[in-house]
Design a protein around this motif. Structure first.
Motif, mmCIF file in Angstrom:
data_model
loop_
_atom_site.group_PDB
_atom_site.id
_atom_site.type_symbol
_atom_site.label_atom_id
_atom_site.label_comp_id
_atom_site.label_asym_id
_atom_site.label_seq_id
_atom_site.Cartn_x
_atom_site.Cartn_y
_atom_site.Cartn_z
ATOM 1 N N TYR A 25 0.872 -1.179 0.000
ATOM 2 C CA TYR A 25 0.000 0.000 0.000
ATOM 3 C C TYR A 25 0.910 1.230 0.000
ATOM 4 O O TYR A 25 1.788 1.358 0.848
ATOM 5 C CB TYR A 25 -0.881 0.005 1.252
ATOM 6 N N VAL A 26 0.702 2.102 -0.978
ATOM 7 C CA VAL A 26 1.460 3.355 -1.024
ATOM 8 C C VAL A 26 0.455 4.493 -0.882
ATOM 9 O O VAL A 26 -0.536 4.540 -1.615
ATOM 10 C CB VAL A 26 2.236 3.503 -2.351
ATOM 11 N N CYS A 27 0.692 5.383 0.074
ATOM 12 C CA CYS A 27 -0.245 6.501 0.255
ATOM 13 C C CYS A 27 -0.253 7.332 -1.019
ATOM 14 O O CYS A 27 0.794 7.802 -1.467
ATOM 15 C CB CYS A 27 0.184 7.370 1.422
ATOM 16 N N GLY A 28 -1.421 7.503 -1.567
ATOM 17 C CA GLY A 28 -1.539 8.228 -2.831
ATOM 18 C C GLY A 28 -1.646 9.726 -2.593
ATOM 19 O O GLY A 28 -1.616 10.198 -1.457
ATOM 20 N N PRO A 29 -1.760 10.473 -3.661
ATOM 21 C CA PRO A 29 -1.754 11.931 -3.544
ATOM 22 C C PRO A 29 -3.065 12.502 -2.994
ATOM 23 O O PRO A 29 -4.123 11.906 -3.168
ATOM 24 C CB PRO A 29 -1.571 12.387 -4.999
ATOM 25 N N THR A 30 -2.924 13.629 -2.324
ATOM 26 C CA THR A 30 -4.098 14.445 -1.999
ATOM 27 C C THR A 30 -4.288 15.316 -3.233
ATOM 28 O O THR A 30 -3.399 16.103 -3.578
ATOM 29 C CB THR A 30 -3.811 15.302 -0.749
ATOM 30 N N VAL A 31 -5.412 15.112 -3.906
ATOM 31 C CA VAL A 31 -5.505 15.656 -5.259
ATOM 32 C C VAL A 31 -6.044 17.096 -5.284
ATOM 33 O O VAL A 31 -7.197 17.348 -5.584
ATOM 34 C CB VAL A 31 -6.330 14.723 -6.181
ATOM 35 N N TYR A 32 -5.126 18.034 -4.986
ATOM 36 C CA TYR A 32 -5.515 19.451 -5.049
ATOM 37 C C TYR A 32 -4.539 20.242 -5.896
ATOM 38 O O TYR A 32 -4.634 21.445 -6.020
ATOM 39 C CB TYR A 32 -5.625 20.042 -3.635
ATOM 40 N N ASN A 33 -3.579 19.532 -6.494
ATOM 41 C CA ASN A 33 -2.595 20.213 -7.332
ATOM 42 C C ASN A 33 -1.880 19.152 -8.160
ATOM 43 O O ASN A 33 -1.986 17.968 -7.878
ATOM 44 C CB ASN A 33 -1.574 20.921 -6.441
ATOM 45 N N TYR A 34 -1.129 19.608 -9.176
ATOM 46 C CA TYR A 34 -0.280 18.668 -9.908
ATOM 47 C C TYR A 34 0.878 18.267 -9.008
ATOM 48 O O TYR A 34 1.296 19.058 -8.165
ATOM 49 C CB TYR A 34 0.237 19.325 -11.189
ATOM 50 N N ALA A 88 -10.909 17.529 -7.278
ATOM 51 C CA ALA A 88 -10.344 16.186 -7.060
ATOM 52 C C ALA A 88 -10.252 15.420 -8.373
ATOM 53 O O ALA A 88 -9.236 14.772 -8.667
ATOM 54 C CB ALA A 88 -11.195 15.427 -6.049
ATOM 55 N N GLU A 89 -11.290 15.530 -9.195
ATOM 56 C CA GLU A 89 -11.304 14.815 -10.469
ATOM 57 C C GLU A 89 -10.185 15.319 -11.390
ATOM 58 O O GLU A 89 -9.451 14.542 -12.000
ATOM 59 C CB GLU A 89 -12.689 14.996 -11.122
#
Ligand code: AMP
Ligand code: ZN
Length: 516
Positions: A25-34, A88-89
């Motif tokens: 399991y790898v913590c994925g990104p918090t999707v608020y930026n590139y 997020a999308e």
């Protein structure tokens, strides 16, 4: 195989839960930026680890989430004037594009936090029921004082920790280190209903709930950057072990070192980020991979343009060897059939015999890619010198070169390096040309107004001359300062794997061809 486990702060023998299988399991990104180049290092480090485990024959199951609900996303939504779900999308898609560009082996599953709210609620409820969590006016907190082993991952003792910078002080908490499992809804923010009222999950519970769901109660590797050790992973561990009453939640905790910029950690909050997508506009993504492969994944790297240039040269060194061998092999039929007396093939034999064992020995020692690549660089230097020393090669040598090329591709592939051979327009074969014929003819018609029939004749009789038409046209447009048209011509050629490089000696034409 030995890996450095943050939990024990030592290198330990790697023994997965189930023989022959590895769950990650790898913590994925918090999707608020590139993603920036620091984030990229994290995902790349675990891509290399995953690929190497596969190379060793393990059946790897890899889960990497998207944190798609978070304060940072909500703030970004306000800034961009769009709903949080759209933010997020947009950045989840951006992440997938960056991942493709860097050739990450895609995870088996990419769970989204917002699609696992029921699992999180169930886990929080379990923690409340077992007395590890308490409800405070619509918020739910994990009570760190109830877990005797709190601090075991980050190696700190609760009574010696000081609240402040990284932990919010809040008088409703029983201990300043208690952290939110569930946050009461605020006006205008995304929320879900729960037994404690409307609200949303805390960040840490997301990863615990998703990893338990997809990997079970005790999985092999949990990865992330060193900044995640505390509080994120410490809290994930506390929640999971208190909820399941089983230990260890994770057998091996692996953390990559930081990317810094002039000594400071690269972070959005510091304002010193270099976005990956901007770097790969200028540099081959394989160069970015090379940059991170040539430093051990746990050591810090100070990022700079100079380092990218160095990595370009390192990548080209390996690439050129594979390309050079490829060229020699192409001309096989012209070669003599017997090894010339007196020719010493020891450098070829040495790599065939020792290349893989040495590579594996280095990688088996906590994924020491810099040492593993060191062997490849040395071999590349020796074999390139060998190739440059002779005009003709015997069939024995050609067989050895074929083995060497395959070994390079296999070992490179074990850490995600792909090799590209740069040919010149004279070298391309019929098949390569035919694949591009229709597009290239209409391209010349469009840019130069040459009719398709004439273009076709030139294409057949003199392909280098055909390519030169585009090069001359671009030069003419540049002379007329029609930069945009000139750039369009170059981009068109690039789309056909024809690369133009402006050098002091004029424009160099190179053909990109993936070696498989
Ligand atoms: P975030 O989206 O901030 O959670 O970061 C995503 C991943 O990148 C996490 O595993 C972080 O630990 C990692 N990360 C963030 N900044 C850096 C950095 N400067 N160097 C290395 N890894 C980083
Ligand atoms: Zn996480």
């Amino acid at each position: 195989m030995r890996v450095y486990n943050t939990l024990t702060q030592s290198k330990v023998e790697f023994i997965p839960r189930e023989e022959g299988k590895v769950s990650i399991y790898v913590c994925g990104p918090t999707v608020y930026n590139y993603i920036h180049i620091g984030n990229a290092r994290c995902y790349l480090s675990f891509d290399v680890i995953k690929r190497y485990l596969k190379f060793k024959g393990f059946d790897v199951y890899h889960v990497q989430n998207f944190t798609d609900v978070d304060d940072k996303i909500i703030n970004q939504a306000k800034k961009e004037g769009i709903p949080a779900s759209e933010v997020a999308e947009k950045y989840s898609q951006g992440f997938i594009e960056d991942s493709k560009a860097l050739k990450f082996d895609p995870p088996d599953i990419r769970p989204k936090a917002t699609e696992h709210i029921p699992e999180m609620i169930e886990m929080i409820q379990g923690l409340v029921d077992k007395g590890f969590a308490y409800v405070e006016d619509g918020d739910v907190y994990f009570e760190v004082g109830k877990f005797d082993e709190y601090g075991k991952l980050s190696h700190r003792k609760l009574d010696e920790m000081e609240a402040g910078a990284r932990v919010e002080v809040d008088e409703r908490k029983r201990n300043p280190f208690d952290f939110a499992l569930w946050k009461k809804a605020k006006e205008g923010e995304p929320s879900w209903s729960s037994p404690w009222g409307d609200g949303r999950p805390g960040w840490h519970i997301e990863c615990s709930a998703m990893s338990l769901k997809y990997l079970g109660r005790s999985f092999d590797i949990h990865g992330g950057g060193q900044d995640l050790i505390f509080p994120h992973h410490e809290n994930e561990l506390a929640q999971a072990e208190c909820y399941t009453a089983e230990s260890p939640f994770v057998r091996y905790w692996l953390h990559n070192g930081f990317v810094t910029l002039t000594g400071d950690k690269m972070a959005k909050s510091v304002g010193n980020v270099v976005l990956l997508k901007d770097v790969i506009k200028k540099y081959d993504p394989m160069v970015v991979r090379m940059l991170f492969l040539t430093t051990h994944y746990r050591s810090p790297i100070d990022f700079s343009e100079e380092k990218l240039k160095e990595s370009t040269r390192s990548y080209e060194r390996l690439n050129n060897l594979v390309g050079n061998i490829d060229r020699v092999l192409k001309k096989r039929e012209e070669k003599v059939s017997r090894l010339e007396p007196g020719r010493d093939v020891i450098v070829l034999k040495a790599f065939i015999e020792n290349g893989e064992p040495e590579f594996v020995e280095a990688m088996d020692d906590d994924f020491n890619a810099p040492d593993a690549l060191g062997g490849l660089f040395k071999a590349a230097r020796d074999i390139n010198t060998y190739l440059a020393s002779y005009d003709e090669f015997s069939l024995d040598e050609l067989d050895m070169l074929q083995d060497i090329k395959e070994l390079f591709i296999r070992l490179g592939g074990a850490v995600g390096l792909e090799f590209t051979s740069f040919l010149s327009p004279e070298d391309v074969d019929e098949e390569w040309r035919e694949e591009r014929r229709a597009v290239m003819l209409s391209g010349l018609a469009k840019f130069a107004g040459v009719n398709v029939k004439d273009a076709g004749v030139l294409f057949n009789r003199d392909f280098p001359g055909f390519v030169k038409k585009f090069v001359d046209l671009r030069a003419a447009k540049r002379a007329e300062k029609e930069w945009q048209t000139a750039d369009t011509i170059r981009a068109f050629l690039d789309s056909q794997d024809i690369l133009l490089e402006d050098t002091a000696a004029g424009t160099l034409v190179r053909i990109r061809r993936l070696i498989v």
